[in-house]
Design a protein around this motif. Structure first.
Motif, PDB file in Angstrom:
ATOM      1  N   ASN A 254       0.812  -1.221   0.000  1.00  0.00           N
ATOM      2  CA  ASN A 254       0.000   0.000   0.000  1.00  0.00           C
ATOM      3  C   ASN A 254       0.843   1.269   0.000  1.00  0.00           C
ATOM      4  O   ASN A 254       0.305   2.378   0.148  1.00  0.00           O
ATOM      5  CB  ASN A 254      -0.905   0.018   1.244  1.00  0.00           C
ATOM      6  CG  ASN A 254      -1.896  -1.122   1.259  1.00  0.00           C
ATOM      7  OD1 ASN A 254      -2.535  -1.411   0.258  1.00  0.00           O
ATOM      8  ND2 ASN A 254      -2.027  -1.790   2.402  1.00  0.00           N
ATOM      9  N   ALA A 255       2.156   1.128  -0.179  1.00  0.00           N
ATOM     10  CA  ALA A 255       3.056   2.275  -0.070  1.00  0.00           C
ATOM     11  C   ALA A 255       2.773   3.325  -1.137  1.00  0.00           C
ATOM     12  O   ALA A 255       2.444   3.007  -2.284  1.00  0.00           O
ATOM     13  CB  ALA A 255       4.502   1.816  -0.180  1.00  0.00           C
ATOM     14  N   LEU A 256       2.875   4.583  -0.742  1.00  0.00           N
ATOM     15  CA  LEU A 256       2.706   5.699  -1.660  1.00  0.00           C
ATOM     16  C   LEU A 256       4.079   6.245  -2.060  1.00  0.00           C
ATOM     17  O   LEU A 256       5.076   6.015  -1.383  1.00  0.00           O
ATOM     18  CB  LEU A 256       1.884   6.808  -0.996  1.00  0.00           C
ATOM     19  CG  LEU A 256       0.481   6.412  -0.523  1.00  0.00           C
ATOM     20  CD1 LEU A 256      -0.231   7.621   0.084  1.00  0.00           C
ATOM     21  CD2 LEU A 256      -0.339   5.824  -1.670  1.00  0.00           C
TER      22      LEU A 256
ATOM     23  N   GLU B 295      -5.923  10.733   3.219  1.00  0.00           N
ATOM     24  CA  GLU B 295      -6.699  11.334   4.310  1.00  0.00           C
ATOM     25  C   GLU B 295      -5.925  11.096   5.605  1.00  0.00           C
ATOM     26  O   GLU B 295      -6.175  10.117   6.315  1.00  0.00           O
ATOM     27  CB  GLU B 295      -8.096  10.725   4.384  1.00  0.00           C
ATOM     28  CG  GLU B 295      -8.952  10.995   3.149  1.00  0.00           C
ATOM     29  CD  GLU B 295     -10.347  10.411   3.277  1.00  0.00           C
ATOM     30  OE1 GLU B 295     -10.682   9.869   4.353  1.00  0.00           O
ATOM     31  OE2 GLU B 295     -11.099  10.489   2.300  1.00  0.00           O
ATOM     32  N   PRO B 296      -4.984  11.978   5.938  1.00  0.00           N
ATOM     33  CA  PRO B 296      -4.100  11.720   7.077  1.00  0.00           C
ATOM     34  C   PRO B 296      -4.823  11.664   8.414  1.00  0.00           C
ATOM     35  O   PRO B 296      -5.605  12.551   8.746  1.00  0.00           O
ATOM     36  CB  PRO B 296      -3.120  12.894   7.031  1.00  0.00           C
ATOM     37  CG  PRO B 296      -3.799  13.952   6.227  1.00  0.00           C
ATOM     38  CD  PRO B 296      -4.651  13.227   5.242  1.00  0.00           C
ATOM     39  N   LYS B 297      -4.554  10.588   9.135  1.00  0.00           N
ATOM     40  CA  LYS B 297      -5.071  10.460  10.497  1.00  0.00           C
ATOM     41  C   LYS B 297      -3.970  10.705  11.524  1.00  0.00           C
ATOM     42  O   LYS B 297      -4.196  10.664  12.727  1.00  0.00           O
ATOM     43  CB  LYS B 297      -5.691   9.081  10.707  1.00  0.00           C
ATOM     44  CG  LYS B 297      -4.787   7.910  10.355  1.00  0.00           C
ATOM     45  CD  LYS B 297      -5.550   6.597  10.405  1.00  0.00           C
ATOM     46  CE  LYS B 297      -4.676   5.415  10.019  1.00  0.00           C
ATOM     47  NZ  LYS B 297      -5.434   4.132  10.036  1.00  0.00           N
TER      48      LYS B 297
ATOM     49  N   ALA C 244       2.604   6.372   4.887  1.00  0.00           N
ATOM     50  CA  ALA C 244       1.586   7.165   4.189  1.00  0.00           C
ATOM     51  C   ALA C 244       0.486   6.261   3.655  1.00  0.00           C
ATOM     52  O   ALA C 244      -0.695   6.634   3.649  1.00  0.00           O
ATOM     53  CB  ALA C 244       2.233   7.958   3.054  1.00  0.00           C
ATOM     54  N   GLY C 245       0.872   5.060   3.240  1.00  0.00           N
ATOM     55  CA  GLY C 245      -0.103   4.116   2.696  1.00  0.00           C
ATOM     56  C   GLY C 245      -1.118   3.627   3.701  1.00  0.00           C
ATOM     57  O   GLY C 245      -2.189   3.144   3.334  1.00  0.00           O
ATOM     58  N   ILE C 246      -0.798   3.735   4.998  1.00  0.00           N
ATOM     59  CA  ILE C 246      -1.751   3.324   6.037  1.00  0.00           C
ATOM     60  C   ILE C 246      -2.347   4.537   6.757  1.00  0.00           C
ATOM     61  O   ILE C 246      -2.942   4.412   7.827  1.00  0.00           O
ATOM     62  CB  ILE C 246      -1.133   2.349   7.057  1.00  0.00           C
ATOM     63  CG1 ILE C 246       0.079   2.969   7.750  1.00  0.00           C
ATOM     64  CG2 ILE C 246      -0.752   1.038   6.373  1.00  0.00           C
ATOM     65  CD1 ILE C 246       0.613   2.140   8.922  1.00  0.00           C
ATOM     66  N   GLY C 247      -2.166   5.725   6.146  1.00  0.00           N
ATOM     67  CA  GLY C 247      -2.868   6.896   6.655  1.00  0.00           C
ATOM     68  C   GLY C 247      -2.057   7.888   7.455  1.00  0.00           C
ATOM     69  O   GLY C 247      -2.620   8.833   8.021  1.00  0.00           O
ATOM     70  N   TYR C 248      -0.715   7.728   7.494  1.00  0.00           N
ATOM     71  CA  TYR C 248       0.119   8.644   8.257  1.00  0.00           C
ATOM     72  C   TYR C 248       1.088   9.370   7.326  1.00  0.00           C
ATOM     73  O   TYR C 248       2.062   8.781   6.851  1.00  0.00           O
ATOM     74  CB  TYR C 248       0.891   7.894   9.350  1.00  0.00           C
ATOM     75  CG  TYR C 248      -0.019   7.184  10.321  1.00  0.00           C
ATOM     76  CD1 TYR C 248      -0.579   7.858  11.401  1.00  0.00           C
ATOM     77  CD2 TYR C 248      -0.362   5.840  10.130  1.00  0.00           C
ATOM     78  CE1 TYR C 248      -1.451   7.214  12.281  1.00  0.00           C
ATOM     79  CE2 TYR C 248      -1.238   5.196  11.000  1.00  0.00           C
ATOM     80  CZ  TYR C 248      -1.768   5.894  12.073  1.00  0.00           C
ATOM     81  OH  TYR C 248      -2.644   5.253  12.926  1.00  0.00           O
TER      82      TYR C 248
END
Length: 308
Positions: A81-83, A106-108, A132-136
């Motif tokens: 899932n890496a960006l 959508e950063p959490k 980043a791929g998991i939202g950070y």
């Protein structure tokens, strides 16, 4: 010799003892950080003695392929899932700072990534992309920015030597600037710092300095600073990883635990069984896919609980 130079010197000597580099290369790298031939030979001998079990035979790291062909084909944890990252710069305390930036859709939360003693490599960029791929949203700072950046060094050993000469004060100033830039790019979310090897040790130093903008910290097999006092980081939840075969760094685990407990810091220290130093780096000889996957899963859970 500074504590960082001593740590790097011991790592070079250990790499030679465990068969990861020739004696000639080890001596060259030790010379680059200012260790003379006599002292280098004595250090290698000492590391060789400390690596011998009761039967007197030196231990060696198992190669990444030792668990079978399936291991070779397994993707590193989080890579699916890496960006992509992009290069960024911003004004720092010693001039412009460089980094690899990966923005979550959508950063959490946000993560400052601190690299190993090789500088800002493609592997470190991939780690930022995984977070980043998991939202950070993640910023992997280049701590060689003041020396022209990691890309300036064609010889990785020269990059390591340059890092060994940076003062703790300059490291701290650059890291704190990195946290500020991370917060500027991700307003309204909590931040964490994650570091590997030397970068893991720098996470400990950041905690010892008291960094009010962090909600969590995750040092991977990082050396503990002498006399560490984490009383200024009581609100930072710390998850630390060690390898059971990494006697040099894992030997500091109990001291880290005691320092965290004294400061009242929420913490969990994990020893990955059968894993060695640098077990998370899938480009290295000590990569351990089982330990890396477990650490990645635990890190995600920690970030979810304490960052968002």
């Amino acid at each position: 010799m500074t504590p960082l130079q001593r740590y790097i010197a011991e790592e070079i000597a250990t790499d030679h003892v465990e068969g990861l580099m020739s004696r000639r290369e080890a001596m060259r790298r030790l010379a680059l950080i200012g260790v003379g031939a006599t002292a280098a030979s004595a250090l290698i001998a000492a590391c060789s003695d400390s690596s011998k079990p009761a039967n007197g035979t030196p231990t060696a790291s198992a190669p990444a392929t030792s668990t079978g062909a399936a291991t070779e084909k397994a993707l590193p944890p989080g890579i699916e899932n890496a960006l992509q990252t992009e290069p960024i710069t911003w004004p720092g305390p010693r001039g412009d700072l460089q980094a690899a930036w990966a923005a979550a859709t959508e950063p959490k939360g946000a993560v400052l990534v601190l690299h190993e003693n090789k500088g800002l490599t493609d592997w470190v960029r991939s780690v930022a992309g995984r977070f980043a791929g998991i939202g950070y949203s993640s910023l992997a700072i280049d701590l060689l920015s003041g020396e022209g950046g990691t890309a300036k060094f064609t010889d990785p050993a020269q990059a390591t030597a340059a890092l060994s000469k940076i003062s703790p004060e300059d490291f701290l100033a650059d890291m704190k600037s990195g946290v500020e830039e991370l917060q500027r790019r991700t307003p309204g979310v909590k931040a964490a710092a994650v570091g590997f090897c030397m970068g893991g040790g720098l996470v400990w130093q950041l905690l010892a300095s008291g960094e009010p903008q962090l909600a969590a910290a995750v040092p991977f097999y990082g050396p503990l600073p002498d006399g560490a006092d984490f009383s200024g980081s009581k609100d930072v939840a710390v998850l630390a990883f060690y390898g059971s075969e990494d006697a040099r760094v894992t030997g500091t685990k109990d001291a880290a635990q005691q320092a965290l407990d004294r400061a009242g810091v929420v913490n969990q220290l994990v020893v990955e069984q059968g894993a060695n130093h640098a077990f998370f780096n899938d480009t290295g000889d000590r990569y351990d896919p089982t330990a890396a996957t477990d650490a990645w899963d635990k890190t995600q859970a920690w970030l979810t609980k304490y960052v968002g």
